[in-house]
Design a protein around this motif. Sequence first.
Motif, PDB file in Angstrom:
ATOM      1  N   THR A   1     -34.086 -13.277 -26.807  1.00 19.61           N
ATOM      2  CA  THR A   1     -35.234 -12.480 -27.012  1.00 19.61           C
ATOM      3  C   THR A   1     -34.987 -11.514 -28.496  1.00 19.61           C
ATOM      4  OG1 THR A   1     -36.747 -10.595 -25.800  1.00 19.61           O
ATOM      5  CG2 THR A   1     -34.191 -10.408 -25.839  1.00 19.61           C
ATOM      6  N   SER A   2     -36.072 -11.200 -28.962  1.00 21.10           N
ATOM      7  CA  SER A   2     -36.295 -10.281 -30.162  1.00 21.10           C
ATOM      8  C   SER A   2     -35.900  -8.905 -29.931  1.00 21.10           C
ATOM      9  CB  SER A   2     -37.531 -10.566 -30.974  1.00 21.10           C
ATOM     10  OG  SER A   2     -38.579  -9.921 -30.324  1.00 21.10           O
ATOM     11  N   VAL A   3     -35.298  -8.247 -30.943  1.00 22.33           N
ATOM     12  CA  VAL A   3     -35.380  -6.890 -31.043  1.00 22.33           C
ATOM     13  C   VAL A   3     -36.193  -6.088 -31.838  1.00 22.33           C
ATOM     14  CG1 VAL A   3     -33.819  -4.832 -31.630  1.00 22.33           C
ATOM     15  CG2 VAL A   3     -32.810  -7.280 -30.603  1.00 22.33           C
ATOM     16  N   GLU A   4     -37.285  -5.253 -31.535  1.00 15.59           N
ATOM     17  CA  GLU A   4     -38.226  -4.820 -32.395  1.00 15.59           C
ATOM     18  C   GLU A   4     -38.019  -3.478 -32.671  1.00 15.59           C
ATOM     19  OE1 GLU A   4     -40.525  -6.826 -33.569  1.00 15.59           O
ATOM     20  OE2 GLU A   4     -40.568  -8.645 -32.489  1.00 15.59           O
ATOM     21  N   MET A   5     -38.892  -2.486 -33.678  1.00 11.54           N
ATOM     22  CA  MET A   5     -38.613  -1.461 -34.011  1.00 11.54           C
ATOM     23  C   MET A   5     -39.800  -0.848 -33.000  1.00 11.54           C
ATOM     24  SD  MET A   5     -39.382   0.750 -37.431  1.00 11.54           S
ATOM     25  CE  MET A   5     -40.858   0.105 -37.618  1.00 11.54           C
ATOM     26  N   VAL A   6     -39.544   0.377 -32.518  1.00 11.90           N
ATOM     27  CA  VAL A   6     -40.602   1.150 -31.738  1.00 11.90           C
ATOM     28  C   VAL A   6     -41.318   1.875 -32.622  1.00 11.90           C
ATOM     29  CG1 VAL A   6     -40.739   3.024 -29.956  1.00 11.90           C
ATOM     30  CG2 VAL A   6     -38.678   1.276 -29.795  1.00 11.90           C
ATOM     31  N   GLU A   7     -42.557   1.743 -32.381  1.00  7.73           N
ATOM     32  CA  GLU A   7     -43.724   1.921 -33.315  1.00  7.73           C
ATOM     33  C   GLU A   7     -43.408   3.631 -33.415  1.00  7.73           C
ATOM     34  OE1 GLU A   7     -48.426   2.077 -33.780  1.00  7.73           O
ATOM     35  OE2 GLU A   7     -47.492   1.120 -32.009  1.00  7.73           O
ATOM     36  N   ASN A   8     -43.627   4.040 -34.812  1.00  2.00           N
ATOM     37  CA  ASN A   8     -43.757   5.525 -35.113  1.00  2.00           C
ATOM     38  C   ASN A   8     -42.252   6.273 -34.829  1.00  2.00           C
ATOM     39  OD1 ASN A   8     -46.226   5.319 -35.946  1.00  2.00           O
ATOM     40  ND2 ASN A   8     -46.982   5.764 -33.819  1.00  2.00           N
ATOM     41  N   THR A   9     -41.157   5.306 -34.858  1.00  2.08           N
ATOM     42  CA  THR A   9     -40.043   6.057 -34.832  1.00  2.08           C
ATOM     43  C   THR A   9     -39.172   5.815 -35.911  1.00  2.08           C
ATOM     44  OG1 THR A   9     -38.996   3.782 -34.133  1.00  2.08           O
ATOM     45  CG2 THR A   9     -39.961   5.310 -32.300  1.00  2.08           C
ATOM     46  N   PHE A  10     -39.587   5.355 -36.988  1.00  2.00           N
ATOM     47  CA  PHE A  10     -39.011   5.307 -38.295  1.00  2.00           C
ATOM     48  C   PHE A  10     -38.991   6.696 -39.093  1.00  2.00           C
ATOM     49  CE2 PHE A  10     -38.726   4.746 -42.931  1.00  2.00           C
ATOM     50  CZ  PHE A  10     -37.452   4.114 -43.027  1.00  2.00           C
ATOM     51  N   SER A  11     -37.909   7.313 -39.434  1.00  2.00           N
ATOM     52  CA  SER A  11     -38.000   8.668 -40.303  1.00  2.00           C
ATOM     53  C   SER A  11     -36.618   8.718 -41.202  1.00  2.00           C
ATOM     54  CB  SER A  11     -37.970   9.796 -39.291  1.00  2.00           C
ATOM     55  OG  SER A  11     -36.803   9.905 -38.480  1.00  2.00           O
ATOM     56  N   VAL A  12     -36.889   9.492 -42.309  1.00  2.00           N
ATOM     57  CA  VAL A  12     -35.653   9.647 -43.141  1.00  2.00           C
ATOM     58  C   VAL A  12     -35.635  11.064 -43.508  1.00  2.00           C
ATOM     59  CG1 VAL A  12     -34.649   9.070 -45.386  1.00  2.00           C
ATOM     60  CG2 VAL A  12     -36.044   7.515 -44.164  1.00  2.00           C
ATOM     61  N   SER A  13     -34.625  11.855 -43.440  1.00  2.00           N
ATOM     62  CA  SER A  13     -34.433  13.054 -43.710  1.00  2.00           C
ATOM     63  C   SER A  13     -33.118  13.396 -44.272  1.00  2.00           C
ATOM     64  CB  SER A  13     -34.364  13.981 -42.435  1.00  2.00           C
ATOM     65  OG  SER A  13     -33.314  13.424 -41.609  1.00  2.00           O
ATOM     66  N   SER A  14     -32.949  14.552 -45.095  1.00  2.00           N
ATOM     67  CA  SER A  14     -31.849  15.050 -45.751  1.00  2.00           C
ATOM     68  C   SER A  14     -31.819  16.735 -45.722  1.00  2.00           C
ATOM     69  CB  SER A  14     -31.831  14.821 -47.151  1.00  2.00           C
ATOM     70  OG  SER A  14     -32.951  15.488 -47.859  1.00  2.00           O
ATOM     71  N   GLU A  15     -30.443  17.181 -45.773  1.00  2.00           N
ATOM     72  CA  GLU A  15     -30.175  18.305 -45.441  1.00  2.00           C
ATOM     73  C   GLU A  15     -30.834  19.353 -46.706  1.00  2.00           C
ATOM     74  OE1 GLU A  15     -26.055  19.147 -45.153  1.00  2.00           O
ATOM     75  OE2 GLU A  15     -25.839  17.978 -43.470  1.00  2.00           O
ATOM     76  N   GLU A  16     -31.179  18.750 -47.858  1.00  2.00           N
ATOM     77  CA  GLU A  16     -31.443  19.523 -48.975  1.00  2.00           C
ATOM     78  C   GLU A  16     -32.976  19.705 -48.806  1.00  2.00           C
ATOM     79  OE1 GLU A  16     -31.336  19.549 -53.666  1.00  2.00           O
ATOM     80  OE2 GLU A  16     -30.006  18.306 -52.576  1.00  2.00           O
ATOM     81  N   ASN A  17     -33.586  18.329 -48.593  1.00  2.00           N
ATOM     82  CA  ASN A  17     -35.074  18.127 -48.760  1.00  2.00           C
ATOM     83  C   ASN A  17     -35.813  18.043 -47.493  1.00  2.00           C
ATOM     84  OD1 ASN A  17     -35.025  18.280 -51.590  1.00  2.00           O
ATOM     85  ND2 ASN A  17     -34.119  16.094 -51.460  1.00  2.00           N
ATOM     86  N   GLY A  18     -35.128  17.918 -46.204  1.00  2.00           N
ATOM     87  CA  GLY A  18     -35.870  17.807 -45.009  1.00  2.00           C
ATOM     88  C   GLY A  18     -36.345  16.643 -44.752  1.00  2.00           C
ATOM     89  N   ASP A  19     -37.629  16.438 -44.385  1.00  2.00           N
ATOM     90  CA  ASP A  19     -38.442  15.068 -43.958  1.00  2.00           C
ATOM     91  C   ASP A  19     -38.880  14.361 -45.469  1.00  2.00           C
ATOM     92  OD1 ASP A  19     -39.639  12.834 -43.001  1.00  2.00           O
ATOM     93  OD2 ASP A  19     -40.922  13.947 -41.922  1.00  2.00           O
ATOM     94  N   VAL A  20     -38.058  13.433 -45.524  1.00  2.00           N
ATOM     95  CA  VAL A  20     -38.445  12.526 -46.757  1.00  2.00           C
ATOM     96  C   VAL A  20     -39.174  11.225 -46.620  1.00  2.00           C
ATOM     97  CG1 VAL A  20     -36.903  13.688 -48.582  1.00  2.00           C
ATOM     98  CG2 VAL A  20     -36.104  11.839 -47.246  1.00  2.00           C
ATOM     99  N   THR A  21     -39.573  10.958 -45.272  1.00  2.00           N
ATOM    100  CA  THR A  21     -40.061   9.668 -44.946  1.00  2.00           C
ATOM    101  C   THR A  21     -41.114   9.062 -45.945  1.00  2.00           C
ATOM    102  OG1 THR A  21     -39.616  10.477 -42.754  1.00  2.00           O
ATOM    103  CG2 THR A  21     -41.127   8.566 -42.948  1.00  2.00           C
ATOM    104  N   LYS A  22     -41.889  10.055 -46.433  1.00  2.00           N
ATOM    105  CA  LYS A  22     -43.095   9.648 -47.059  1.00  2.00           C
ATOM    106  C   LYS A  22     -42.691   8.811 -48.408  1.00  2.00           C
ATOM    107  CE  LYS A  22     -43.591  14.033 -49.268  1.00  2.00           C
ATOM    108  NZ  LYS A  22     -44.762  15.072 -49.672  1.00  2.00           N
ATOM    109  N   TYR A  23     -41.429   9.004 -48.699  1.00  2.00           N
ATOM    110  CA  TYR A  23     -40.845   8.468 -49.946  1.00  2.00           C
ATOM    111  C   TYR A  23     -40.576   7.011 -49.711  1.00  2.00           C
ATOM    112  CZ  TYR A  23     -41.259  13.115 -51.714  1.00  2.00           C
ATOM    113  OH  TYR A  23     -41.607  14.438 -51.832  1.00  2.00           O
ATOM    114  N   TYR A  24     -40.608   6.625 -48.433  1.00  2.00           N
ATOM    115  CA  TYR A  24     -39.955   5.213 -48.119  1.00  2.00           C
ATOM    116  C   TYR A  24     -41.145   4.337 -47.395  1.00  2.00           C
ATOM    117  CZ  TYR A  24     -35.168   7.156 -48.669  1.00  2.00           C
ATOM    118  OH  TYR A  24     -34.179   7.734 -49.393  1.00  2.00           O
ATOM    119  N   VAL A  25     -40.945   3.075 -47.801  1.00  2.00           N
ATOM    120  CA  VAL A  25     -41.867   2.069 -47.297  1.00  2.00           C
ATOM    121  C   VAL A  25     -40.920   1.072 -46.627  1.00  2.00           C
ATOM    122  CG1 VAL A  25     -43.532   0.297 -47.543  1.00  2.00           C
ATOM    123  CG2 VAL A  25     -43.457   2.272 -49.040  1.00  2.00           C
ATOM    124  N   PRO A  26     -40.797   1.156 -45.139  1.00  2.00           N
ATOM    125  CA  PRO A  26     -39.848   0.492 -44.403  1.00  2.00           C
ATOM    126  C   PRO A  26     -40.535  -1.026 -44.084  1.00  2.00           C
ATOM    127  CG  PRO A  26     -40.918   1.829 -42.865  1.00  2.00           C
ATOM    128  CD  PRO A  26     -41.530   2.174 -44.209  1.00  2.00           C
TER     129      PRO A  26
END
Length: 371
Positions: A26-51
């Motif tokens: 069976t395949s392993v799928e990403m759960v929708e809307n669960t991708f996020s990127v963060s850092s201690e200095e800048n907080g949520d930086v998800t918008k800077y990434y295209v997964p």
Amino acid sequence: IIDGVVAIGDVVDVEVSGEITYSGETSVEMVENTFSVSSEENGDVTKYYVPTFLPGILKITPNSNLITIESISGESWIYDGQEHTAEKYFVTYAGEEVISDDSGKVFTLPTGDKITITNVSSVRNVEDSVENNNLFEYVIENEIQYTSIDVTFGTMRIEKREVTLESATASKVYDGEALENDEVTVSGDGFVEGEGATFDVTGSQIEVGTSKNTFSYELKSGTKASNYEITKVEGTLEVTVLEDKVTVTITENSGEAKYDGEKHAVEGYKVEISNPLYKETDFSFNGTAKVEGTDAGTYEMNLSEEDFTNINTNFANVEFVIVDGTLEIAKRNVILTSATASKIYDGEALENDEVTVSGDGFVEGEGATFD
């Protein structure tokens, strides 16, 4: 697995979904809307990434470890009319013994799956003793996940009962009656309760000697010959010789006659036997039972014991006693009378030469002259 450029200090968090329990993939799928990127200095930086998510694959292959399931072999019982089962089983997994629960019929594999065994066979008669007859059925949880299962059925046997049928042995002294005994003894393992045989005993012995106490048998309804090893033994009937003395009295016949110039004869004898079992046909006679005579006198037959022989082997002690008989020829009583005469004296001699024969007289052709 994350592949690509991630800024130093940024942390990627993503949830994936995929599960498989049994063989397959069976395949392993990403759960929708669960991708996020963060850092201690800048907080949520998800918008800077295209997964870009590349699905993984989960795969389970079937279990190829050899599972053996075997019922016990070599169990046997002497036939007793009952049903017998041999519910003992052995299971191995990858060459290692698997231990059952207390029932002896449920085995838990290292995988956690259970094997449950159910007996489906029994034996009662000898004819049921065929190879691989200890049959069973089994259920393995998730059986489809196992590719190598080997089943061996053991063998149960019913052995024949050993039965000996023996007719009676008997003996007696000869008494003229048949010696018979219709008793038949059953020994060895014997017949199972409710089974058996009927017997027809035909042995018989009358004369001195031995013979087999012959018999035949027929199994009762419901008694299978194949369940028994039957040995037939015939006893012995023996009649022994009669030792008691038997006296045979031979009385010679007697006769009387008066001399008549003819030949006279007496023949034969009378028989008296002390034991009624003994008959005149049981002895032989080798003499001459006849006496003859012409002249007056006593003539004896002169039989002897040696003239008689016992020819019946049923009697060991036969005595012959002879009672003499005779032929008596009596003399003839003859009276010779000379004449009586008288006259007046005449100077001449008185004479008369007549002689009268009286009484029995002489036999014709015989007589006397007179002077």
